[in-house]
Design an enzyme around this catalytic site. Structure first.
Site, PDB file in Angstrom:
ATOM      1  N   HIS A  56       0.852  -0.932  -0.227  1.00  0.00           N
ATOM      2  CA  HIS A  56       0.049  -0.024  -0.064  1.00  0.00           C
ATOM      3  C   HIS A  56       1.013   1.131  -0.026  1.00  0.00           C
ATOM      4  O   HIS A  56       2.026   1.265   0.561  1.00  0.00           O
ATOM      5  CB  HIS A  56      -1.035   0.120   1.223  1.00  0.00           C
ATOM      6  N   ASP A  59       2.717   1.601   3.461  1.00  0.00           N
ATOM      7  CA  ASP A  59       3.227   0.804   3.973  1.00  0.00           C
ATOM      8  C   ASP A  59       4.796   1.279   3.708  1.00  0.00           C
ATOM      9  O   ASP A  59       5.617   0.842   4.496  1.00  0.00           O
ATOM     10  CB  ASP A  59       3.132  -0.593   3.208  1.00  0.00           C
ATOM     11  N   MET A  90       2.628  -5.947  -7.648  1.00  0.00           N
ATOM     12  CA  MET A  90       1.052  -5.375  -7.188  1.00  0.00           C
ATOM     13  C   MET A  90       1.250  -4.053  -6.275  1.00  0.00           C
ATOM     14  O   MET A  90       2.267  -4.168  -5.308  1.00  0.00           O
ATOM     15  CB  MET A  90       0.316  -6.427  -6.803  1.00  0.00           C
ATOM     16  N   GLU A 183     -10.912  -6.890  -4.894  1.00  0.00           N
ATOM     17  CA  GLU A 183     -10.960  -7.772  -3.884  1.00  0.00           C
ATOM     18  C   GLU A 183     -12.134  -7.582  -2.889  1.00  0.00           C
ATOM     19  O   GLU A 183     -12.250  -6.809  -2.194  1.00  0.00           O
ATOM     20  CB  GLU A 183      -9.595  -7.497  -3.021  1.00  0.00           C
ATOM     21  N   LYS A 185     -14.955  -8.735   0.275  1.00  0.00           N
ATOM     22  CA  LYS A 185     -14.820  -9.068   1.766  1.00  0.00           C
ATOM     23  C   LYS A 185     -16.200  -9.043   2.178  1.00  0.00           C
ATOM     24  O   LYS A 185     -16.684  -7.895   1.905  1.00  0.00           O
ATOM     25  CB  LYS A 185     -13.756  -8.584   2.326  1.00  0.00           C
ATOM     26  N   GLU A 219      -9.670 -13.707  -2.229  1.00  0.00           N
ATOM     27  CA  GLU A 219      -8.776 -14.063  -1.010  1.00  0.00           C
ATOM     28  C   GLU A 219      -9.522 -15.492  -0.340  1.00  0.00           C
ATOM     29  O   GLU A 219     -10.669 -15.212  -0.194  1.00  0.00           O
ATOM     30  CB  GLU A 219      -8.640 -12.861  -0.065  1.00  0.00           C
ATOM     31  N   HIS A 222     -11.562 -14.413   2.601  1.00  0.00           N
ATOM     32  CA  HIS A 222     -12.624 -13.769   2.548  1.00  0.00           C
ATOM     33  C   HIS A 222     -13.740 -14.466   1.995  1.00  0.00           C
ATOM     34  O   HIS A 222     -15.068 -14.345   2.695  1.00  0.00           O
ATOM     35  CB  HIS A 222     -12.331 -12.659   1.568  1.00  0.00           C
ATOM     36  N   ASP A 247      -5.035 -13.616  -3.336  1.00  0.00           N
ATOM     37  CA  ASP A 247      -4.806 -13.461  -2.269  1.00  0.00           C
ATOM     38  C   ASP A 247      -4.748 -15.152  -1.210  1.00  0.00           C
ATOM     39  O   ASP A 247      -5.785 -15.477  -0.910  1.00  0.00           O
ATOM     40  CB  ASP A 247      -5.254 -12.475  -1.354  1.00  0.00           C
ATOM     41  N   ASP A 257     -11.638 -12.492  10.623  1.00  0.00           N
ATOM     42  CA  ASP A 257     -10.537 -12.489   9.707  1.00  0.00           C
ATOM     43  C   ASP A 257      -9.465 -13.006  10.343  1.00  0.00           C
ATOM     44  O   ASP A 257      -8.709 -12.237  10.870  1.00  0.00           O
ATOM     45  CB  ASP A 257     -10.736 -11.227   9.043  1.00  0.00           C
ATOM     46  N   ASP A 259      -6.494 -14.769   8.619  1.00  0.00           N
ATOM     47  CA  ASP A 259      -5.043 -14.567   7.850  1.00  0.00           C
ATOM     48  C   ASP A 259      -4.088 -15.437   8.084  1.00  0.00           C
ATOM     49  O   ASP A 259      -2.877 -15.319   8.488  1.00  0.00           O
ATOM     50  CB  ASP A 259      -4.668 -13.057   8.234  1.00  0.00           C
ATOM     51  N   ASP A 289      -1.340 -13.208   1.439  1.00  0.00           N
ATOM     52  CA  ASP A 289      -2.055 -12.166   2.263  1.00  0.00           C
ATOM     53  C   ASP A 289      -2.335 -12.823   3.451  1.00  0.00           C
ATOM     54  O   ASP A 289      -3.465 -12.959   3.906  1.00  0.00           O
ATOM     55  CB  ASP A 289      -3.155 -11.395   1.510  1.00  0.00           C
TER      56      ASP A 289
HETATM   57  C1  GCO Z   1      -7.849  -7.562   4.653  1.00  0.00           C
HETATM   58  C2  GCO Z   1      -7.214  -7.593   3.052  1.00  0.00           C
HETATM   59  C3  GCO Z   1      -6.111  -6.642   2.899  1.00  0.00           C
HETATM   60  C4  GCO Z   1      -6.172  -6.197   1.292  1.00  0.00           C
HETATM   61  C5  GCO Z   1      -4.796  -5.434   0.969  1.00  0.00           C
HETATM   62  C6  GCO Z   1      -4.643  -5.229  -0.375  1.00  0.00           C
HETATM   63  O1  GCO Z   1      -8.383  -8.329   4.881  1.00  0.00           O
HETATM   64  O2  GCO Z   1      -7.296  -6.610   5.295  1.00  0.00           O
HETATM   65  O3  GCO Z   1      -7.068  -8.706   2.730  1.00  0.00           O
HETATM   66  O4  GCO Z   1      -4.988  -7.209   3.312  1.00  0.00           O
HETATM   67  O5  GCO Z   1      -5.723  -7.530   0.625  1.00  0.00           O
HETATM   68  O6  GCO Z   1      -5.322  -4.074   1.384  1.00  0.00           O
HETATM   69  O7  GCO Z   1      -5.497  -4.209  -1.143  1.00  0.00           O
HETATM   70 MN    MN Z   2      -6.299  -9.562   0.874  1.00  0.00          MN
HETATM   71 MN    MN Z   3      -7.934 -10.117   4.082  1.00  0.00          MN
END
Ligand code: GCO
Ligand code: MN
Ligand code: MN
Length: 389
Positions: A56, A59, A90, A183, A185, A219, A222, A247, A257, A259, A289
């Protein structure tokens, strides 16, 4: 120690600065480890065999950096990329952390915030392109609602469309070689997000001014949060030519969430996904991700990163083993070759075909009694996955 699963650059594995850089903060607790400098992340990931690093805007460049500070940060980062042979495939924009985006960027009710959002995204696109990115991801972290009467969801969709159309024109005007990947979610951080699943985005893309520039970035976590089968969602995106990015992580159903490290929870889903990607020539980045557990120090972060990549490669080998297994392939062949003489009745309609089909006598009770043998096939897959085959 290196073995056949050790990642290589040609595997096209990438991570986000925000993923390995995650310091272990959660809604209930403070960071458990120090943030890592972008240059250190690039160096260690490269040593581990990763190919790319995604980011981002913020970041890398703090939101309040001066233009001089920005230029120095970007210069140092580019040097690190060059020295380590890493690329930025990306990039994306942070339109969720700052309080200004608390009710969305694209979909805010306030045109002043929508205008700031567009400005921020254009600057972030410039940065991404400067670093070599070919894909630009949009994850609308704050594009949703808690108070569902405060914003008309139809207005929200129209604003999202207007924003994306504007940015497609910006990219074309600048002659950037850049595609967009959307993307989805279902929730988190908002109570409800406007585009909850990949399928919602696939339908929406066709309503944009330049649908050919826009694909999806599904993802694992998600779609699992939404209770869906990721393998099926990715198949639909692939079949539509819209899988621009992916992702990878893992997630238990029915949870927040999480991850988790790729392939750490649901081996079978991960296997089906890797087999799908490998058998259908997906050649894009394989982006993880995910975050290391909050229990980890820096060494644990690198164990996590190596683990994501190794698990992908192990599953790729399992998929190849599945394709080479004579018994499994024999069953699949039988499944695929039932009653081939009936193919003539299928496919494109014609009046003659429909007349002929209406004459055919079907013994549906006999057809319904045929066992399909899927139990045996599924057990063979289980034995292959569990390493006894
Ligand atoms: C999340 C998302 C993020 C995005 C990222 C790229 O759940 O926080 O998956 O990690 O993928 O902001 O756009
Ligand atoms: Mn993501
Ligand atoms: Mn995510």
């Amino acid at each position: 120690m290196a073995d056949v699963y050790t990642p290589k650059k040609e595997d096209k594995f990438s991570f986000g600065l925000w993923t390995v850089g995650n310091p272990g903060r959660d809604p209930f607790g403070d960071p458990t480890r120090q943030s890592l400098a972008p240059e250190r992340i690039v160096q260690r990931l490269s040593e581990l065999g990763a190919w790319g690093i995604n980011l981002h805007d913020n970041d890398l460049v703090p939101i309040d950096a001066t233009p001089q500070q920005r230029d120095k940060i970007v210069r140092d980062f580019k040097n690190a990329l060059k020295n380590c042979g890493m690329v930025v495939p990306m990039a994306t924009t942070n339109t969720f952390s700052h309080p200004v985006f608390k009710d969305g960027g694209f979909t805010s009710n306030d045109p002043k915030i929508r205008a700031y959002g567009l400005q921020k995204i254009m600057q972030a696109i410039d940065l991404g392109v400067e670093l070599g990115a070919k894909t630009y991801v949009f994850w609308g972290g704050r594009e949703g609602a808690e108070c569902n009467v405060a914003k008309d969801p139809i207005d929200a969709l129209k604003r999202y469309r207007d924003g994306l159309n504007y940015l497609c024109d910006y990219v074309r005007d600048q002659k950037y070689d850049l595609n967009f990947a959307l993307e989805a979610k279902p929730n988190e951080p908002r109570a409800d997000m406007y585009f909850p699943t990949t399928g919602h985005y696939l339908a929406f893309i066709e309503t944009l001014d330049y649908p050919e520039m826009v694909g999806v970035n599904p993802e694992v976590a998600h779609e699992h949060m939404a209770g869906l089968n990721f393998h099926h969602g990715v198949a639909q995106a692939l079949e539509a030519g819209k899988l621009f990015h992916i992702d990878l992580n893992d997630q238990r159903f029915g949870r927040y969430d999480q991850d988790f490290r790729f392939g750490s929870e649901d081996y079978k889903s991960a296997f089906l996904l890797v087999r799908l990607l490998e058998n259908n020539g997906y050649a894009g980045p394989k982006h993880f991700d995910a975050h290391a557990f909050r229990t980890e120090d820096e060494d644990g972060v690198w164990d996590f990163a190596a683990g994501c990549m190794r698990t992908y490669n192990i599953l790729r080998e399992k998929a190849a083993q599945f394709e080479a297994d004579a018994e499994i392939q024999g069953i699949l062949k039988e499944i695929g070759n039932q009653n081939p003489e009936y193919e003539q009745h299928l496919g494109k309609y014609s009046p003659e075909k429909s007349l002929a089909l209406k004459q055919v006598q079907f013994d549906i009770d006999a057809m319904g009694r045929v066992g399909l043998g899927y139990e045996r096939l599924d057990q063979l897959l289980a034995e292959l996955m569990l390493g006894v085959r």
